[in-house]
Design a protein around this motif. Structure first.
Motif, PDB file in Angstrom:
ATOM      1  N   ILE A  84       6.754  15.050   5.647  1.00 19.05           N
ATOM      2  CA  ILE A  84       6.130  13.771   5.298  1.00 19.05           C
ATOM      3  C   ILE A  84       6.307  13.530   3.804  1.00 19.05           C
ATOM      4  CG2 ILE A  84       4.026  12.395   5.329  1.00 19.05           C
ATOM      5  CD1 ILE A  84       4.969  13.120   8.097  1.00 19.05           C
ATOM      6  N   PHE A  85       6.693  12.294   3.467  1.00 17.73           N
ATOM      7  CA  PHE A  85       6.798  11.876   2.078  1.00 17.73           C
ATOM      8  C   PHE A  85       5.896  10.662   1.859  1.00 17.73           C
ATOM      9  CE2 PHE A  85      10.702  14.021   3.141  1.00 17.73           C
ATOM     10  CZ  PHE A  85      10.937  14.838   2.046  1.00 17.73           C
ATOM     11  N   ARG A  86       5.460  10.477   0.601  1.00 21.44           N
ATOM     12  CA  ARG A  86       4.604   9.340   0.252  1.00 21.44           C
ATOM     13  C   ARG A  86       5.361   8.371  -0.636  1.00 21.44           C
ATOM     14  NH1 ARG A  86       1.724  13.325   3.029  1.00 21.44           N
ATOM     15  NH2 ARG A  86      -0.368  12.541   3.505  1.00 21.44           N
ATOM     16  N   LEU A  87       5.171   7.085  -0.350  1.00 19.75           N
ATOM     17  CA  LEU A  87       5.829   6.044  -1.138  1.00 19.75           C
ATOM     18  C   LEU A  87       4.929   4.817  -1.191  1.00 19.75           C
ATOM     19  CD1 LEU A  87       8.714   5.942  -2.472  1.00 19.75           C
ATOM     20  CD2 LEU A  87       9.331   4.380  -0.636  1.00 19.75           C
ATOM     21  N   PHE A  88       4.728   4.286  -2.391  1.00 25.92           N
ATOM     22  CA  PHE A  88       3.880   3.109  -2.573  1.00 25.92           C
ATOM     23  C   PHE A  88       4.754   1.855  -2.544  1.00 25.92           C
ATOM     24  CE2 PHE A  88       0.677   0.288  -3.929  1.00 25.92           C
ATOM     25  CZ  PHE A  88      -0.547   0.960  -3.917  1.00 25.92           C
ATOM     26  N   VAL A  89       4.366   0.903  -1.696  1.00 25.88           N
ATOM     27  CA  VAL A  89       5.120  -0.344  -1.510  1.00 25.88           C
ATOM     28  C   VAL A  89       4.291  -1.507  -2.004  1.00 25.88           C
ATOM     29  CG1 VAL A  89       6.124  -1.908   0.196  1.00 25.88           C
ATOM     30  CG2 VAL A  89       6.452   0.566   0.429  1.00 25.88           C
ATOM     31  N   ASP A  90       4.911  -2.396  -2.793  1.00 31.30           N
ATOM     32  CA  ASP A  90       4.234  -3.610  -3.247  1.00 31.30           C
ATOM     33  C   ASP A  90       5.273  -4.708  -3.394  1.00 31.30           C
ATOM     34  OD1 ASP A  90       3.010  -5.649  -5.068  1.00 31.30           O
ATOM     35  OD2 ASP A  90       1.340  -4.239  -5.040  1.00 31.30           O
ATOM     36  N   ASN A  91       5.167  -5.746  -2.564  1.00 33.17           N
ATOM     37  CA  ASN A  91       6.147  -6.836  -2.552  1.00 33.17           C
ATOM     38  C   ASN A  91       5.564  -8.146  -3.055  1.00 33.17           C
ATOM     39  OD1 ASN A  91       8.820  -5.955  -1.441  1.00 33.17           O
ATOM     40  ND2 ASN A  91       7.510  -5.171   0.196  1.00 33.17           N
ATOM     41  N   ARG A  92       4.630  -8.089  -3.991  1.00 31.34           N
ATOM     42  CA  ARG A  92       4.043  -9.319  -4.530  1.00 31.34           C
ATOM     43  C   ARG A  92       4.878  -9.846  -5.693  1.00 31.34           C
ATOM     44  NH1 ARG A  92      -1.793  -7.570  -6.148  1.00 31.34           N
ATOM     45  NH2 ARG A  92      -0.628  -5.669  -6.662  1.00 31.34           N
ATOM     46  N   ASP A  93       4.955 -11.177  -5.748  1.00 30.12           N
ATOM     47  CA  ASP A  93       5.559 -11.807  -6.913  1.00 30.12           C
ATOM     48  C   ASP A  93       4.625 -11.667  -8.111  1.00 30.12           C
ATOM     49  OD1 ASP A  93       8.030 -12.928  -5.964  1.00 30.12           O
ATOM     50  OD2 ASP A  93       6.824 -14.319  -4.781  1.00 30.12           O
ATOM     51  N   THR A  94       5.203 -11.611  -9.291  1.00 24.60           N
ATOM     52  CA  THR A  94       4.373 -11.739 -10.490  1.00 24.60           C
ATOM     53  C   THR A  94       4.049 -13.226 -10.703  1.00 24.60           C
ATOM     54  OG1 THR A  94       6.319 -11.911 -11.907  1.00 24.60           O
ATOM     55  CG2 THR A  94       5.382  -9.712 -11.567  1.00 24.60           C
ATOM     56  N   THR A  95       3.034 -13.479 -11.488  1.00 25.60           N
ATOM     57  CA  THR A  95       2.597 -14.853 -11.772  1.00 25.60           C
ATOM     58  C   THR A  95       2.776 -15.145 -13.248  1.00 25.60           C
ATOM     59  OG1 THR A  95       0.970 -14.824  -9.988  1.00 25.60           O
ATOM     60  CG2 THR A  95       0.660 -16.466 -11.717  1.00 25.60           C
ATOM     61  N   GLY A 124       0.817  -1.198   0.000  1.00 28.33           N
ATOM     62  CA  GLY A 124       0.000   0.000   0.000  1.00 28.33           C
ATOM     63  C   GLY A 124       0.856   1.254   0.000  1.00 28.33           C
ATOM     64  N   ARG A 125       0.182   2.431   0.069  1.00 26.25           N
ATOM     65  CA  ARG A 125       0.875   3.709   0.067  1.00 26.25           C
ATOM     66  C   ARG A 125       1.225   4.106   1.503  1.00 26.25           C
ATOM     67  NH1 ARG A 125      -2.637   6.367  -2.371  1.00 26.25           N
ATOM     68  NH2 ARG A 125      -1.796   6.287  -4.487  1.00 26.25           N
ATOM     69  N   TYR A 126       2.511   4.447   1.710  1.00 27.06           N
ATOM     70  CA  TYR A 126       2.991   4.754   3.055  1.00 27.06           C
ATOM     71  C   TYR A 126       3.359   6.234   3.177  1.00 27.06           C
ATOM     72  CZ  TYR A 126       3.139  -0.055   4.640  1.00 27.06           C
ATOM     73  OH  TYR A 126       2.785  -1.327   5.036  1.00 27.06           O
ATOM     74  N   MET A 127       3.201   6.721   4.394  1.00 29.07           N
ATOM     75  CA  MET A 127       3.702   8.036   4.780  1.00 29.07           C
ATOM     76  C   MET A 127       5.040   7.835   5.484  1.00 29.07           C
ATOM     77  SD  MET A 127       0.037   9.287   6.313  1.00 29.07           S
ATOM     78  CE  MET A 127       0.606  10.873   6.905  1.00 29.07           C
ATOM     79  N   LEU A 128       6.078   8.526   4.999  1.00 30.81           N
ATOM     80  CA  LEU A 128       7.404   8.461   5.608  1.00 30.81           C
ATOM     81  C   LEU A 128       7.668   9.801   6.295  1.00 30.81           C
ATOM     82  CD1 LEU A 128       9.501   6.734   2.796  1.00 30.81           C
ATOM     83  CD2 LEU A 128       8.888   5.771   5.006  1.00 30.81           C
ATOM     84  N   ARG A 129       8.015   9.760   7.573  1.00 31.11           N
ATOM     85  CA  ARG A 129       8.219  10.982   8.347  1.00 31.11           C
ATOM     86  C   ARG A 129       9.696  11.139   8.702  1.00 31.11           C
ATOM     87  NH1 ARG A 129       5.295  11.678  14.119  1.00 31.11           N
ATOM     88  NH2 ARG A 129       6.739   9.967  14.612  1.00 31.11           N
ATOM     89  N   LEU A 130      10.222  12.354   8.488  1.00 33.89           N
ATOM     90  CA  LEU A 130      11.597  12.686   8.851  1.00 33.89           C
ATOM     91  C   LEU A 130      11.574  13.735   9.952  1.00 33.89           C
ATOM     92  CD1 LEU A 130      14.691  12.718   8.469  1.00 33.89           C
ATOM     93  CD2 LEU A 130      14.357  14.384   6.617  1.00 33.89           C
ATOM     94  N   GLN A 131      12.314  13.462  11.030  1.00 28.75           N
ATOM     95  CA  GLN A 131      12.436  14.405  12.137  1.00 28.75           C
ATOM     96  C   GLN A 131      13.913  14.629  12.460  1.00 28.75           C
ATOM     97  OE1 GLN A 131       9.911  11.660  14.571  1.00 28.75           O
ATOM     98  NE2 GLN A 131       8.992  13.565  15.339  1.00 28.75           N
ATOM     99  N   MET A 132      14.228  15.830  12.972  1.00 31.45           N
ATOM    100  CA  MET A 132      15.583  16.176  13.385  1.00 31.45           C
ATOM    101  C   MET A 132      15.591  16.428  14.897  1.00 31.45           C
ATOM    102  SD  MET A 132      17.031  15.885  10.483  1.00 31.45           S
ATOM    103  CE  MET A 132      18.677  16.338  11.052  1.00 31.45           C
ATOM    104  N   PHE A 133      16.724  16.074  15.552  1.00 30.02           N
ATOM    105  CA  PHE A 133      16.833  16.159  17.013  1.00 30.02           C
ATOM    106  C   PHE A 133      18.157  16.808  17.386  1.00 30.02           C
ATOM    107  CE2 PHE A 133      14.160  12.621  15.874  1.00 30.02           C
ATOM    108  CZ  PHE A 133      13.121  12.654  16.786  1.00 30.02           C
ATOM    109  N   ASP A 134      18.184  17.414  18.603  1.00 29.65           N
ATOM    110  CA  ASP A 134      19.419  18.002  19.095  1.00 29.65           C
ATOM    111  C   ASP A 134      20.199  16.988  19.926  1.00 29.65           C
ATOM    112  OD1 ASP A 134      18.190  17.864  21.586  1.00 29.65           O
ATOM    113  OD2 ASP A 134      17.746  20.004  21.692  1.00 29.65           O
TER     114      ASP A 134
END
Length: 790
Positions: free
Chosen positions: A634-645, A582-592
């Motif tokens: 926030i970034f969006r990335l679609f993930v799909d790990n299915r084999d083809t048939t 599915g489509r994922y939200m990727l979050r980047l944060q910075m810290f001190d």
């Protein structure tokens, strides 16, 4: 005695004698050194060379005290005297193998050819400067591109015909007795062109320079004749009549100068005849230009004056390049000119460049520099600066380290816009593997995004390809981040559309390597950036220390975070998904340093994002990202790990499926058809199918020659292609019996034969470096055709 023997063994020495072939008379041996290595290349010791006592200046000696238990074989190398081994990188050293024997003193001799030692004795020459362009009513830096640095050879003047040399002499004499007017000639503006080689102090030099001050100050930066392109002028320019006509068009005041050349010698003689003896001597001893007396223009042979032009080209340059009736006489003969490429410098922030060139210590003259600037514009490399003729745009006898300032006039040249790294500390997410975020559709969701298009393409590479397996999140960090207290970062993910909104940290270990020198030996040292716990925050990763010499050998040395969306299971021989598709939200944060979240601001940092497309030139960068209230992006990335048939369901004649090991009997080979029914899709199937294509092939007999094929690429979502993107559940392809049995490749035709059917499917899913081969699939089936009984 045993103690004495042990003491002698511990003080075993190696004497090295170095002989230089054809050395300089003022040879300084402290410029060279000897280095003692093991056979494996480990440095044991370094010894300074000194002049051999009682010998000539062509011999030097050095001495080593060997270790108590020396290796059986040692390697002695001779080369430049370097403070550390890094300075010897790329240097060609002379090596001599030494076999260690029980003797107290070992001797070896190294002879060095001048072609080699001359390369070692060098001195640094620093070329530095800026490249800028006038744009948008202000001077702007050009900070993308490369500067080629050349050393100019003016020897082409030695090839000028005698008649041209004399014409130049007479032109100079004409200017001495009839100086140009201080206010300069009248030039028509339509014939003016930019020329930036003249600096103010270049023409305020007295003598001839004083005579042309007014003229040069008026037109030196705008005269068309010094903008000659890098090619020979047409021969018609050598015709005085044509030259006079051209001057009459754009500089009528200068046209008479063409004919005055023929009478200059006679006018000089007449002038001298009118002078008394003392006045004539004073006039001849006066300066025609800096470092050149009038007498050298009058009382020299053609050959002497020719060499004077070469030796004093810089002060002569004002008239050789600035007076068209002179310039057009010699320039056609000075193409091609001599250029030695000294090096290439990369343009940096503020349009600055710097290159250290190593010159032989025996070189007595100072380089004469000419520059060319290249830049990629719309994918094509273009020269945006390169003034011609070269001799008129050369920085003569240019001092070591003195900056040059190049002004670009090419309208296509790209100047720097927006913030530069020297002004703003930044964090720049780059993308996934080699895929930039600018190549992924709708990586950031804003109010301006078309929701329909986002649902179709959001988070997909080029709007069509999902991601899977191991994903390398790439980043770039500004060098000042750590100085501002920004020490850590963290990536986390959440499946879009699921509740509650909980974030899972990306916590796979990340280890980089840097080069370190320990006891004069080099090592690659591992440093784990994370995950680390700081305060109450977990799974933080450290911003790399910019003071360390980081080495990037493979993908692990470059990655900022590793997201394993699927892991390889060797027992199963396939990838096992670790997260749902599915489509994922990727979050980047910075810290001190204390683990507290840092929000972007003028005093901390800003987020930058490559926005593309670059088309081979400078890549546009977006500095106005959508930042959440907590300081994250926030970034969006679609993930799909299915084999083809790839599944061949049946092979039949006339639509009827064939049973296992059944021969298919055909009646009419020209009309009968073999039908292959198969599936080429994902498993499991919808809601989204990301099969890129399939290939079906039929091969015949023992040779395996191809006799039939069917290939198809499915359209991506939203593309107006036929067939539609989602492959049908079953696909049927037919092949005529006659085509399968026909003569091909020098074999056939046949009435009967066996066949193999091969089906291969290809996925769209990628890992940032290419499509994932592990998600390909294949299937094979066989059948045989025989002619039926009539």
């Amino acid at each position: 005695m045993a103690k004495t023997k042990t003491q002698k063994k511990s003080e075993q020495t190696l004497q090295v004698r170095v002989l230089l072939e054809q050395p300089p008379n003022d040879m300084s041996w402290d410029r060279l050194a000897t280095y003692l290595h093991t056979r494996s290349g480990r440095l044991l010791a370094k010894a300074q060379l000194v002049a051999a006592e009682g010998e000539g200046w062509d011999e030097g000696v050095a001495s080593f005290v060997l270790p108590k238990t020396p290796p059986k074989t040692l390697i002695v190398k001779v080369g430049p005297n370097a403070e550390n081994r890094r300075e010897l990188a790329g240097k060609e050293l002379t090596a001599q193998r030494v076999l260690v024997t029980p003797k107290d003193v070992l001797h070896t001799e190294v002879r060095i050819h001048p072609e080699l030692w001359k390369k070692w004795l060098v001195r640094p020459y620093v070329v530095t400067g800026t490249v800028k362009k006038w744009q948008d009513d202000r001077m702007m830096a050009v900070c993308h591109g490369e500067v080629d640095i050349f050393d100019v050879n003016v020897r082409c003047l030695l090839r000028l015909p005698d008649s041209v040399v004399e014409d130049i002499r007479h032109s100079f004499l004409d200017l001495v007795i009839d100086p140009l007017p201080v206010d300069g000639p009248r030039l028509k503006s339509s014939y003016r062109a930019d020329l930036s080689f003249v600096r103010k102090n270049d023409y305020e030099v007295g003598g001839m320079g004083a005579l042309v001050t007014g003229f040069m100050s008026q037109v030196a930066n705008r005269i068309v004749w010094c903008g000659t392109p890098p090619r020979p002028l047409p021969r018609k320019w050598l015709n005085p009549r044509y030259l006079r006509a051209q001057l009459q068009v754009f500089a009528p005041d200068l046209a008479p100068r063409v004919d005055a050349v023929d009478t200059a010698a006679g006018r000089v003689e007449a002038l001298m005849d009118q002078m008394g003896s003392l006045d004539r001597q004073a006039w001849l001893a006066g300066d025609a230009t800096e470092g050149v007396k009038v007498s050298q223009l009058v009382h020299t042979t053609t050959e002497q004056f020719r060499h004077l032009l070469v030796e004093r080209f810089e002060p002569f340059r004002f008239w050789l390049c600035g007076c068209p009736w002179i310039y057009w006489r010699w320039w056609p003969y000075c193409y091609p000119y001599g250029l030695q490429h000294l090096g290439t410098a990369k343009l940096e922030a503020e349009g600055q460049f710097q290159k250290t060139v190593w010159l032989p210590i025996f070189r007595r003259d100072t380089p004469d520099l000419w520059f060319s600037v290249r830049q990629r514009i719309s994918g094509v490399e273009r020269t945006i600066y390169g003034r011609h003729p070269v001799l008129c745009h050369t920085f003569w006898n240019h001092p070591n380290g003195e900056p040059v300032h190049l002004r670009v006039t090419d309208p296509e040249a790209a100047a720097c816009k927006g913030p530069t790294p020297d002004h703003d500390a930044y964090v720049m997410p780059l993308g996934i593997g080699n895929d930039g975020w600018d190549e992924i559709d709708y990586p950031q969701l804003t109010n301006e995004v078309d929701r329909t298009q986002y649902e179709l393409h959001g988070g997909l590479y080029n709007g069509s390809d999902p991601y899977g397996t191991r994903l390398d999140l790439q980043m770039q960090f500004h060098d000042e981040l750590r100085q501002r207290g920004i020490r850590y970062y963290r990536w986390s993910y959440h499946l879009e559309g699921t509740q509650p909104e909980s974030w899972t940290s990306i916590s796979a270990p990340v280890t980089h390597r840097y080069l370190d020198e320990i006891d004069d030996e080099y090592y690659l040292v591992n440093e784990q950036l994370g995950p680390k716990t700081v305060g109450t925050e977990h799974d933080l990763f450290e911003v790399p220390d910019p003071d360390k010499d980081w080495v990037a050998i493979n993908r692990n040395d470059r990655v900022a975070a590793i997201w394993h969306t699927a892991l390889w299971d060797a027992r199963l021989g396939r990838y096992v998904p670790q997260v749902p598709n599915g489509r994922y939200m990727l979050r980047l944060q910075m810290f001190d340093e204390q683990g507290s979240v840092v929000r972007p601001s003028d005093s901390t940092f800003r987020y930058l994002l490559p926005s593309g497309p670059a088309d081979g030139g400078p890549l546009p960068v977006d500095s106005d990202l959508s930042v959440l209230a907590d300081g994250s992006v926030i970034f969006r990335l679609f993930v799909d790990n299915r084999d083809t048939t790839a599944n061949i369901k049946s092979v039949g004649l006339g639509g009827a499926a064939t049973q296992e090991c059944q021969f298919m009997e055909y009646a009419d080979r020209e009309h009968d058809e073999v039908t292959v029914t198969f599936e080429a899709d994902h498993h499991p199937g919808p809601p989204r199918d990301f099969v890129h294509s399939y290939g079906l092939s039929i091969r015949r007999g023992v040779s395996g020659i191809g006799v039939g094929s069917a290939n198809q690429t499915f359209a991506a979502p939203g593309e107006s292609k036929t067939p539609p993107y989602d492959p049908p559940g079953e696909i049927a392809k037919t092949f005529k019996v006659d085509d399968l049995l026909r003569a091909t490749g020098g074999k056939g035709p046949f009435n009967r034969c066996s066949f193999a059917v091969h089906l291969h499917t290809y996925p769209r899913a990628r890992d940032g470096y290419g499509r994932i081969r592990a998600y390909e699939s294949s299937d094979t089936s066989t059948f045989a055709l025989v002619e039926g009984e009539s």
